[in-house]
Design a protein around this motif. Sequence first.
Motif, PDB file in Angstrom:
ATOM      1  N   SER A  34       0.863  -1.182   0.000  1.00 22.98           N
ATOM      2  CA  SER A  34       0.000   0.000   0.000  1.00 22.98           C
ATOM      3  C   SER A  34       0.897   1.229   0.000  1.00 22.98           C
ATOM      4  CB  SER A  34      -0.916  -0.005   1.233  1.00 22.98           C
ATOM      5  OG  SER A  34      -1.733   1.158   1.236  1.00 22.98           O
ATOM      6  N   ILE A  35       0.679   2.106  -0.982  1.00 23.30           N
ATOM      7  CA  ILE A  35       1.535   3.288  -1.148  1.00 23.30           C
ATOM      8  C   ILE A  35       0.677   4.544  -1.114  1.00 23.30           C
ATOM      9  CG2 ILE A  35       3.182   4.492  -2.636  1.00 23.30           C
ATOM     10  CD1 ILE A  35       4.032   1.835  -3.771  1.00 23.30           C
ATOM     11  N   GLU A  36       1.098   5.508  -0.306  1.00 28.76           N
ATOM     12  CA  GLU A  36       0.410   6.785  -0.215  1.00 28.76           C
ATOM     13  C   GLU A  36       1.440   7.907  -0.143  1.00 28.76           C
ATOM     14  OE1 GLU A  36      -2.734   7.547  -0.351  1.00 28.76           O
ATOM     15  OE2 GLU A  36      -3.632   5.535  -0.298  1.00 28.76           O
ATOM     16  N   THR A  37       1.034   9.105  -0.547  1.00 28.36           N
ATOM     17  CA  THR A  37       1.895  10.288  -0.491  1.00 28.36           C
ATOM     18  C   THR A  37       1.268  11.309   0.450  1.00 28.36           C
ATOM     19  OG1 THR A  37       2.661   9.935  -2.766  1.00 28.36           O
ATOM     20  CG2 THR A  37       3.011  12.119  -1.813  1.00 28.36           C
ATOM     21  N   PHE A  38       2.103  11.868   1.330  1.00 25.85           N
ATOM     22  CA  PHE A  38       1.620  12.818   2.324  1.00 25.85           C
ATOM     23  C   PHE A  38       2.453  14.095   2.262  1.00 25.85           C
ATOM     24  CE2 PHE A  38       0.581   8.612   3.824  1.00 25.85           C
ATOM     25  CZ  PHE A  38      -0.713   8.733   4.295  1.00 25.85           C
ATOM     26  N   SER A  39       1.852  15.180   2.728  1.00 26.49           N
ATOM     27  CA  SER A  39       2.578  16.443   2.843  1.00 26.49           C
ATOM     28  C   SER A  39       3.471  16.395   4.074  1.00 26.49           C
ATOM     29  CB  SER A  39       1.590  17.602   2.944  1.00 26.49           C
ATOM     30  OG  SER A  39       2.257  18.801   3.304  1.00 26.49           O
ATOM     31  N   THR A  40       4.555  17.174   4.047  1.00 29.46           N
ATOM     32  CA  THR A  40       5.463  17.214   5.202  1.00 29.46           C
ATOM     33  C   THR A  40       5.072  18.296   6.208  1.00 29.46           C
ATOM     34  OG1 THR A  40       6.959  18.614   3.904  1.00 29.46           O
ATOM     35  CG2 THR A  40       7.440  16.260   3.958  1.00 29.46           C
ATOM     36  N   THR A  41       3.902  18.910   6.030  1.00 27.04           N
ATOM     37  CA  THR A  41       3.395  19.798   7.060  1.00 27.04           C
ATOM     38  C   THR A  41       2.971  18.965   8.273  1.00 27.04           C
ATOM     39  OG1 THR A  41       1.147  19.697   6.171  1.00 27.04           O
ATOM     40  CG2 THR A  41       2.591  21.439   5.337  1.00 27.04           C
ATOM     41  N   THR A  42       2.759  19.624   9.391  1.00 26.15           N
ATOM     42  CA  THR A  42       2.376  18.905  10.601  1.00 26.15           C
ATOM     43  C   THR A  42       1.070  18.144  10.397  1.00 26.15           C
ATOM     44  OG1 THR A  42       3.465  20.566  11.978  1.00 26.15           O
ATOM     45  CG2 THR A  42       1.861  19.136  13.048  1.00 26.15           C
ATOM     46  N   THR A  43       0.120  18.764   9.712  1.00 25.23           N
ATOM     47  CA  THR A  43      -1.154  18.101   9.432  1.00 25.23           C
ATOM     48  C   THR A  43      -0.936  16.852   8.582  1.00 25.23           C
ATOM     49  OG1 THR A  43      -2.301  20.234   9.516  1.00 25.23           O
ATOM     50  CG2 THR A  43      -3.459  18.395   8.463  1.00 25.23           C
ATOM     51  N   GLY A  44      -0.086  16.987   7.559  1.00 23.70           N
ATOM     52  CA  GLY A  44       0.189  15.843   6.699  1.00 23.70           C
ATOM     53  C   GLY A  44       0.900  14.720   7.433  1.00 23.70           C
ATOM     54  N   LEU A  45       1.830  15.073   8.306  1.00 28.42           N
ATOM     55  CA  LEU A  45       2.567  14.041   9.035  1.00 28.42           C
ATOM     56  C   LEU A  45       1.692  13.354  10.074  1.00 28.42           C
ATOM     57  CD1 LEU A  45       6.027  15.812   9.494  1.00 28.42           C
ATOM     58  CD2 LEU A  45       5.359  14.113   7.788  1.00 28.42           C
ATOM     59  N   LEU A  46       0.768  14.096  10.670  1.00 23.35           N
ATOM     60  CA  LEU A  46      -0.180  13.462  11.589  1.00 23.35           C
ATOM     61  C   LEU A  46      -1.086  12.491  10.827  1.00 23.35           C
ATOM     62  CD1 LEU A  46      -1.163  16.489  13.864  1.00 23.35           C
ATOM     63  CD2 LEU A  46       0.239  14.505  14.486  1.00 23.35           C
ATOM     64  N   ILE A  72       9.645  14.416  10.515  1.00 25.54           N
ATOM     65  CA  ILE A  72       8.911  13.144  10.436  1.00 25.54           C
ATOM     66  C   ILE A  72       9.241  12.289  11.647  1.00 25.54           C
ATOM     67  CG2 ILE A  72       8.542  11.082   9.031  1.00 25.54           C
ATOM     68  CD1 ILE A  72       9.409  12.753   6.612  1.00 25.54           C
ATOM     69  N   TRP A  73      10.517  12.269  12.031  1.00 23.47           N
ATOM     70  CA  TRP A  73      10.946  11.495  13.193  1.00 23.47           C
ATOM     71  C   TRP A  73      10.257  12.024  14.462  1.00 23.47           C
ATOM     72  CZ3 TRP A  73      14.636   7.458  13.409  1.00 23.47           C
ATOM     73  CH2 TRP A  73      14.993   7.054  14.686  1.00 23.47           C
ATOM     74  N   ASN A  74      10.169  13.348  14.582  1.00 19.39           N
ATOM     75  CA  ASN A  74       9.569  13.945  15.770  1.00 19.39           C
ATOM     76  C   ASN A  74       8.094  13.579  15.909  1.00 19.39           C
ATOM     77  OD1 ASN A  74      12.004  15.191  16.397  1.00 19.39           O
ATOM     78  ND2 ASN A  74      11.489  17.067  15.297  1.00 19.39           N
ATOM     79  N   ILE A  75       7.381  13.462  14.777  1.00 21.79           N
ATOM     80  CA  ILE A  75       5.961  13.125  14.824  1.00 21.79           C
ATOM     81  C   ILE A  75       5.757  11.639  15.112  1.00 21.79           C
ATOM     82  CG2 ILE A  75       3.840  12.975  13.460  1.00 21.79           C
ATOM     83  CD1 ILE A  75       4.456  15.791  14.317  1.00 21.79           C
ATOM     84  N   LEU A  76       6.554  10.783  14.493  1.00 22.92           N
ATOM     85  CA  LEU A  76       6.343   9.335  14.605  1.00 22.92           C
ATOM     86  C   LEU A  76       7.022   8.724  15.825  1.00 22.92           C
ATOM     87  CD1 LEU A  76       6.814   8.232  10.866  1.00 22.92           C
ATOM     88  CD2 LEU A  76       4.724   8.924  12.050  1.00 22.92           C
ATOM     89  N   GLU A  77       7.960   9.456  16.423  1.00 23.77           N
ATOM     90  CA  GLU A  77       8.697   8.915  17.562  1.00 23.77           C
ATOM     91  C   GLU A  77       7.744   8.611  18.714  1.00 23.77           C
ATOM     92  OE1 GLU A  77      12.834   9.971  19.974  1.00 23.77           O
ATOM     93  OE2 GLU A  77      11.595  11.595  19.177  1.00 23.77           O
ATOM     94  N   GLY A  78       7.876   7.445  19.284  1.00 25.32           N
ATOM     95  CA  GLY A  78       7.022   7.032  20.388  1.00 25.32           C
ATOM     96  C   GLY A  78       5.851   6.182  19.957  1.00 25.32           C
ATOM     97  N   SER A  79       5.457   6.267  18.683  1.00 24.25           N
ATOM     98  CA  SER A  79       4.326   5.472  18.191  1.00 24.25           C
ATOM     99  C   SER A  79       4.771   4.244  17.409  1.00 24.25           C
ATOM    100  CB  SER A  79       3.428   6.343  17.304  1.00 24.25           C
ATOM    101  OG  SER A  79       2.943   7.461  18.014  1.00 24.25           O
ATOM    102  N   PHE A  80       5.982   4.300  16.835  1.00 25.58           N
ATOM    103  CA  PHE A  80       6.492   3.198  16.023  1.00 25.58           C
ATOM    104  C   PHE A  80       7.964   2.974  16.353  1.00 25.58           C
ATOM    105  CE2 PHE A  80       3.340   5.660  13.716  1.00 25.58           C
ATOM    106  CZ  PHE A  80       2.397   4.711  13.380  1.00 25.58           C
ATOM    107  N   HIS A  81       8.454   1.802  15.974  1.00 23.87           N
ATOM    108  CA  HIS A  81       9.894   1.549  16.074  1.00 23.87           C
ATOM    109  C   HIS A  81      10.542   2.141  14.827  1.00 23.87           C
ATOM    110  CE1 HIS A  81      13.582  -0.966  15.378  1.00 23.87           C
ATOM    111  NE2 HIS A  81      13.777  -0.515  16.609  1.00 23.87           N
TER     112      HIS A  81
END
Length: 315
Positions: A34-46, A72-81
């Motif tokens: 599954s492939i998706e494209t997201f914006s690197t804004t805070t809304t997109g990263l969430l 991206i690391w700051n948003i995903l850190e703590g939720s995934f390895h």
Amino acid sequence: MEAMIERCAGLDVHQETVVACVLFGPLDKKPKTSIETFSTTTTGLLALSDWLATLQVSDVVMESTGVYWKPIWNILEGSFHLVLANARHVKNVPGRKTDVKDAEWLAKLLRCGLIENNFVPPEDIRDLRDLTRYRKKLIHHRTSEQNRIHKILQDANIKLTSVLSDIFGVSGRRILEAILNGEKIETDGLRKMVDWRTKASITDIANAINGRIRRHHRDMLRYHWEHMGYLEETIEELEKQIDQLLSPYRKEVELLDGIPGVNKAAAATFIAEMGVDMSVFKSAKHLASWAGVSPGNYESAGKKKRVKPHKEIKL
């Protein structure tokens, strides 16, 4: 290649967008994609984080592309390895990389356990690293301003550096401030300016400051002097912030400070660059190689070639 992770994702990071590829399915079967494209804004990263959570992704890999991976690391850190891959290491892994999208290729390598994680310190250590590196930059800028002041003094035929070991010490600063203000320095006034520990005689100092200084010299000296003062104030503020971040690591600072040639500032730099948890490095040799102080060993036809130590790119 044998699969090791059931649900993983590869991220192809760009400045404005991030392409995410998720591979999921049983380890003994071909995974679904599954492939998706997201914006690197805070809304997109969430939205990216929610999408990965919906697909029950456990591991996420991305390349260390400049500074673009950090938000991206700051948003995903703590939720995934999270796994930060060195682009050079990924490039060296055999495979048909040109026929596969970057995100999908990263996900395939991660699923098979072929990506080695780069060292990313905890958040407080990363903050400390930013401060120590900025302090180093400001110290270099301050030294540059001091060199410019020295150059102008020479141009004005003021030989203060010939009689004072440090013209930015107590005595030197008093004399320079008097020169900047256009004061006429008499012998009695000079004697009050010079610290009692100064080895040079008052006569020698008076002869050294008897130059040909013009209005232009004073203006240039003032520009550099004020900028140097601003840099010194900023460095002092940085020192206070660094000291606050080091408060949980007093024991480590004391141990490092006990090493000959290492002072408190160097100890702060050591902790900021490599952290305090040495378990992230496989051995002392790996740490030396990561720090860029381990020279390569190349031998061909019985002859050893000299190789400079490789400077590893710090994150």
